[in-house]
Every structure is written in C-alpha cells, then in structure tokens.
Design an enzyme around this catalytic site. Structure first.
Site, PDB file in Angstrom:
ATOM      1  N   CYS A  74      96.649  16.046  92.686  1.00 39.32           N
ATOM      2  CA  CYS A  74      97.141  14.988  93.577  1.00 39.32           C
ATOM      3  C   CYS A  74      96.264  13.726  93.493  1.00 39.32           C
ATOM      4  O   CYS A  74      96.349  13.021  92.497  1.00 39.32           O
ATOM      5  CB  CYS A  74      97.276  15.540  94.991  1.00 39.32           C
ATOM      6  SG  CYS A  74      98.404  14.573  95.994  1.00 39.32           S
ATOM      7  N   HIS A 172      99.268  20.881  94.756  1.00 40.27           N
ATOM      8  CA  HIS A 172      97.967  21.435  95.157  1.00 40.27           C
ATOM      9  C   HIS A 172      97.897  22.940  94.923  1.00 40.27           C
ATOM     10  O   HIS A 172      98.077  23.717  95.864  1.00 40.27           O
ATOM     11  CB  HIS A 172      97.747  21.176  96.661  1.00 40.27           C
ATOM     12  CG  HIS A 172      97.580  19.755  97.030  1.00 40.27           C
ATOM     13  ND1 HIS A 172      96.353  19.116  97.053  1.00 40.27           N
ATOM     14  CD2 HIS A 172      98.484  18.829  97.400  1.00 40.27           C
ATOM     15  CE1 HIS A 172      96.520  17.860  97.422  1.00 40.27           C
ATOM     16  NE2 HIS A 172      97.799  17.657  97.640  1.00 40.27           N
ATOM     17  N   GLU A 174      95.423  24.652  94.806  1.00 44.05           N
ATOM     18  CA  GLU A 174      94.272  25.169  95.566  1.00 44.05           C
ATOM     19  C   GLU A 174      94.643  25.658  96.958  1.00 44.05           C
ATOM     20  O   GLU A 174      93.822  26.267  97.629  1.00 44.05           O
ATOM     21  CB  GLU A 174      93.166  24.097  95.647  1.00 44.05           C
ATOM     22  CG  GLU A 174      93.456  22.874  96.499  1.00 44.05           C
ATOM     23  CD  GLU A 174      94.250  21.771  95.790  1.00 44.05           C
ATOM     24  OE1 GLU A 174      94.879  22.053  94.738  1.00 44.05           O
ATOM     25  OE2 GLU A 174      94.257  20.637  96.309  1.00 44.05           O
TER      26      GLU A 174
HETATM   27  N1  GLN Z   1      98.406   9.878  98.592  1.00 44.26           N
HETATM   28  C1  GLN Z   1      97.074  10.270  98.230  1.00 44.26           C
HETATM   29  C2  GLN Z   1      96.384   9.221  97.382  1.00 44.26           C
HETATM   30  O1  GLN Z   1      96.915   8.210  97.102  1.00 44.26           O
HETATM   31  C3  GLN Z   1      97.052  11.579  97.507  1.00 44.26           C
HETATM   32  C4  GLN Z   1      97.464  12.674  98.441  1.00 44.26           C
HETATM   33  C5  GLN Z   1      96.823  13.994  98.176  1.00 44.26           C
HETATM   34  O2  GLN Z   1      95.867  14.112  97.420  1.00 44.26           O
HETATM   35  N2  GLN Z   1      97.327  14.975  98.864  1.00 44.26           N
HETATM   36  O3  GLN Z   1      95.297   9.425  96.981  1.00 44.26           O
END
Ligand code: GLN
Length: 198
Positions: A74, A172, A174
């Site tokens: 992410c 994710h 994790e």
């Molecule tokens: N929207 C977040 C960002 O721009 C990422 C979200 C996440 O890691 N769950 O970093």
C-alpha cells in the site's frame, strides 16, 4: 522493516512467522545492515517526509539500485514507484519499480474493501484487504504483473507487481495471517544473501 510510520508491527509478526529475523530500520547504519527491506502500509507522504528527515532517502535509493530485495504494501508500494499520481508535489519516490501508481485510486465509494484474487506463483487465491489503496496505471517492460482486481468497477486494475527482487502490493497481506506473499519476499532475500559475496 522500515519503521518510521505505518503498520510496522503487523509486518514484523508476518516476517517472524516466516522464520525471518526482522529488525527496525530508522537510521542509515541500520539500513546498511539488512539483507532486504519491507516498506509498510501507512501514509506515503508522511513516510516520504520522514525518509528525508532521517537521512534515509538517498541511501535507500542506492540500496535499491544495488539490488536489495524489498516489499512494499500500500503506502510502501507508492514509495517504491518511479512515478506517483495524486500525491503531494513534494513527495519523494524511490524508483524501486518502473511503474506509475495512482494514490487513493479506488475513490471514496470503495475506500476500503476486501476481495479474493489470483496471484501469479501462488496456488490458491489470496484474500486482499484494500485500505485507501493505490493501483498501478503503467508498468515498464521489466515489471511482472502478479495480480489484478477480479471484478467490480476497478476490474482489471493492477494491484501486485514485481521487478527483480522488489515486490509491491496495493493491499495488505500483513493483516490477514496468510504468509504466502511475505514468503515470496523472504525467499528473494535468502536467494540473494546466498549468492552475495560476504
Ligand atoms: N492512502 C495511503 C497513502 O497515500 C496509503 C494507505 C495505506 O497504506 N493503507 O499513503
């Protein structure tokens, strides 16, 4: 583990369960000592700022250029991209993967959702948890697409990629207890550590 911000603890647990020995990386000397790096989910612009503040930005770019295996989920995927759309103008990119990523791409309607998806190299589907996730809009020739959104308004969007030893997911792994994606990363680290001259 890059431990500046984000869901560091969840990755720590997953890596430990894979038989790896994760350590926190916040300084250049700590970065120099690891065989691979996980960049957690969290807030990419905050982590970008902290990479600059902690003097890690250039050392980390250099280690990626030198072929250090890495895994970003992410926000970690966003940081690993060559180019990021819809981010702050001062956000930094690490260029670990030749790809263009759109931040918060799924929009407000589907801010957070879960789905099962096919993942190249894994036998059964993966439960993917998306939280204000990015998607990948462009990949270079040397980037392998590992997973796409299977259905719905974002069907076909790329959400997992790999370039050499650098792996990134929009979702994710994790948080689900399924260790298979972390194992792919740990395997790359072990493979590289095995061939690297000491
Ligand atoms: N929207 C977040 C960002 O721009 C990422 C979200 C996440 O890691 N769950 O970093």
């Amino acid at each position: 583990m890059l431990a500046l911000q984000g869901d560091v603890r969840e990755h720590f647990h997953a890596l430990t369960a894979c038989g790896a020995e994760p350590v926190s990386v916040r300084r250049e000397t700590e970065l120099a000592a690891v065989d691979g790096l996980v960049l957690p989910g969290g807030e990419s612009t905050a982590i970008s700022k902290l990479l600059e503040v902690f003097g890690l930005l250039e050392p980390l770019r250099q280690r990626l250029r030198d072929g250090m295996p890495a895994f970003g989920s992410c926000a970690g995927m966003i940081l690993l991209a060559r180019e990021v759309l819809d981010t702050r103008p001062d956000a930094q990119s690490l260029s670990g993967i030749d790809m263009t990523v759109r931040r918060n791409a799924f929009g407000r309607q589907v801010d957070s959702f879960e789905t099962d998806l096919e993942f190249t190299g894994l036998d059964d589907s993966v439960r993917a948890v998306f939280i204000r996730a990015p998607w990948v809009e462009r990949v270079g020739d040397s980037v392998e697409v590992l997973a796409r959104v299977p259905s719905g308004p974002a069907a076909g969007r790329i959400v997992a990629v790999r370039q050499g030893g650098v792996l990134a997911t929009s979702f994710h792994p994790e948080v689900t207890g399924d260790l298979r994606v972390h194992r792919l990363f740990v395997d790359s680290v072990r493979e590289r550590a095995a061939v690297r001259p000491s």
